[in-house]
Write an enzyme that holds these catalytic residues in place. Sequence first.
Site, short mmCIF file in Angstrom:
data_model
loop_
_atom_site.label_atom_id
_atom_site.label_comp_id
_atom_site.label_asym_id
_atom_site.label_seq_id
_atom_site.Cartn_x
_atom_site.Cartn_y
_atom_site.Cartn_z
CG ASN A 37 38.22 27.21 30.45
OD1 ASN A 37 37.22 26.98 29.77
ND2 ASN A 37 38.41 28.37 31.04
CB SER A 127 43.81 38.92 39.54
OG SER A 127 42.57 39.58 39.49
CB THR A 129 40.82 39.64 42.25
OG1 THR A 129 39.78 39.25 43.12
CG2 THR A 129 41.93 38.63 42.34
CE1 TYR A 152 41.16 33.53 39.32
CE2 TYR A 152 40.04 35.54 39.98
CZ TYR A 152 40.99 34.90 39.21
OH TYR A 152 41.75 35.63 38.35
CE LYS A 156 45.03 34.06 39.37
NZ LYS A 156 46.02 33.28 38.60
CE1 TYR A 180 48.69 39.28 33.78
CE2 TYR A 180 46.97 37.63 33.84
CZ TYR A 180 48.29 37.97 33.66
OH TYR A 180 49.18 37.00 33.34
CG PHE A 181 43.49 46.55 36.55
CD1 PHE A 181 44.84 46.33 36.87
CD2 PHE A 181 42.70 47.22 37.47
CE1 PHE A 181 45.38 46.79 38.06
CE2 PHE A 181 43.25 47.69 38.66
CZ PHE A 181 44.58 47.48 38.96
CG ASN A 182 38.03 43.78 34.51
OD1 ASN A 182 38.60 44.21 35.51
ND2 ASN A 182 36.84 43.20 34.58
CG ASP A 301 29.96 42.59 40.26
OD1 ASP A 301 30.96 41.89 40.01
OD2 ASP A 301 28.99 42.70 39.47
C1 UD1 Z 1 35.87 39.12 37.53
C2 UD1 Z 1 36.43 38.76 38.87
C3 UD1 Z 1 37.92 38.90 38.84
C4 UD1 Z 1 38.50 38.06 37.75
C5 UD1 Z 1 37.87 38.48 36.43
C6 UD1 Z 1 38.39 37.62 35.30
C7 UD1 Z 1 34.69 39.34 40.51
C8 UD1 Z 1 34.32 40.23 41.66
N1 UD1 Z 1 35.87 39.58 39.92
O1 UD1 Z 1 36.10 40.49 37.34
O2 UD1 Z 1 38.45 38.51 40.07
O3 UD1 Z 1 39.88 38.23 37.71
O4 UD1 Z 1 36.47 38.36 36.52
O5 UD1 Z 1 37.58 36.57 35.00
O6 UD1 Z 1 33.94 38.47 40.15
N2 UD1 Z 1 28.67 42.69 34.15
C9 UD1 Z 1 27.36 42.91 33.77
N3 UD1 Z 1 26.70 41.91 33.12
C10 UD1 Z 1 27.28 40.71 32.83
C11 UD1 Z 1 28.62 40.49 33.22
C12 UD1 Z 1 29.29 41.50 33.88
O7 UD1 Z 1 26.79 43.97 34.02
O8 UD1 Z 1 26.61 39.84 32.26
C13 UD1 Z 1 29.41 43.76 34.84
C14 UD1 Z 1 29.88 43.39 36.22
O9 UD1 Z 1 28.92 43.73 37.19
C15 UD1 Z 1 31.14 44.23 36.33
C16 UD1 Z 1 31.66 44.35 34.90
O10 UD1 Z 1 30.55 44.02 34.08
O11 UD1 Z 1 30.83 45.51 36.77
C17 UD1 Z 1 32.81 43.42 34.60
O12 UD1 Z 1 32.44 42.11 35.02
P1 UD1 Z 1 33.35 40.84 34.66
O13 UD1 Z 1 33.70 40.85 33.23
O14 UD1 Z 1 32.64 39.65 35.20
O15 UD1 Z 1 34.69 41.10 35.44
P2 UD1 Z 1 34.92 41.44 37.00
O16 UD1 Z 1 33.75 41.10 37.81
O17 UD1 Z 1 35.45 42.82 37.07
#
Ligand code: UD1
Length: 342
Positions: A37, A127, A129, A152, A156, A180-182, A301
Amino acid sequence: MGRQILVTGGTGYIGSHTVVELQAVGFDVVIIDDLSNSSAEVVDNIEKISGIRPAFEEFNLLDSVKLEAFFVKYSKIDAIIHFAAFKAVGESVEKPLAYYRNNLVSLMNILDSMSKYKIQNLVFSSSCTVYGQPDQLPVTENTPKKDAESPYGNTKAIAEEVLRDVVKVTPDIKVIALRYFNPIGAHPSALIGELPNGVPNNLVPFITQTAAGLRKQLSVFGDDYNTPDGSCIRDYINVVDLAKAHVVAINRLLENSNTERYEFFNVGTGTGVSVLEVLNTFEKATGVKVNYQIVARRSGDIEKIYADTTIANTVLGWKAETSLSDTLLSAWNWEKKIRKIK
Ligand code: UD1
């Protein structure tokens, strides 16, 4: 020559930023990555930033024969940071076995090698998560873990348990797991950043690709959550700040200042930010409008999560420094660079 650190997954998103920060403080870095990746060009770009080319070995950690040969060749490794893993939540639901095998067997192979080759120190990529949707916010390290939402996430959670149990009976091994958070953003040089395969799942790459014209429209998943503006809340941490947390963790292990042989820390900013706030901040920071629409919630989510970083701040001595605005600008600069946008 400085102390030698093996970074698995070192050409990936967080791995590459961590390699640069390790080099910046004098560590000698060796990368293992199977490029499943990422690409070998990342090694060139790391060298452009730091002026130092990290050693790079391309193979998958499930290949224990290659791993053995690796540790025979590199016999002076002081510590390992283990990033290498699959990370796509949706894909993990489709291919659970591939996720469990890749993420867990690779960790077990690393732990076997640590015992065999007398490597004491490990930093593990965990994570937030593991907390699921917590009952109380912000989450501290002691907030009870909930069942993972995906295979996934479960890799973790299980990995942390494997580490805890192995450390208990292996006095020579010390581990720090970073939850990690985001992670978002890119290196200020725009030479390394996040490069998702195909359509991005994560918010910020989707925003930058929409801003760059690669995607027509961002879907905001839900505006009916129990949050001030109705969209989900997360704790978005700058990837360079996150990379620096790994350097601090490595130093803590090497200097023996860890208080337990297995420790885990939240790595976030401590501030919860909604999807719509991220979008607005991006538009303000970059001056670029992002076409979006509100759509239904995305299944799996969680509504809101953000970190209590007190323990990371005080015990680890690490703190997030970069503002959300600067971080989003760095993500945009990276996107512009790879898409050749002026
Ligand atoms: C996700 C994973 C998490 C992982 C992380 C890293 C889940 C529940 N969690 O985090 O375990 O460690 O990715 O890859 O899947 N959003 C939108 N539109 C989009 C994409 C996202 O509205 O096109 C929103 C989502 O609903 C969320 C936020 O943005 O509220 C963040 O989303 P994302 O970046 O995918 O991260 P997580 O879901 O928090």
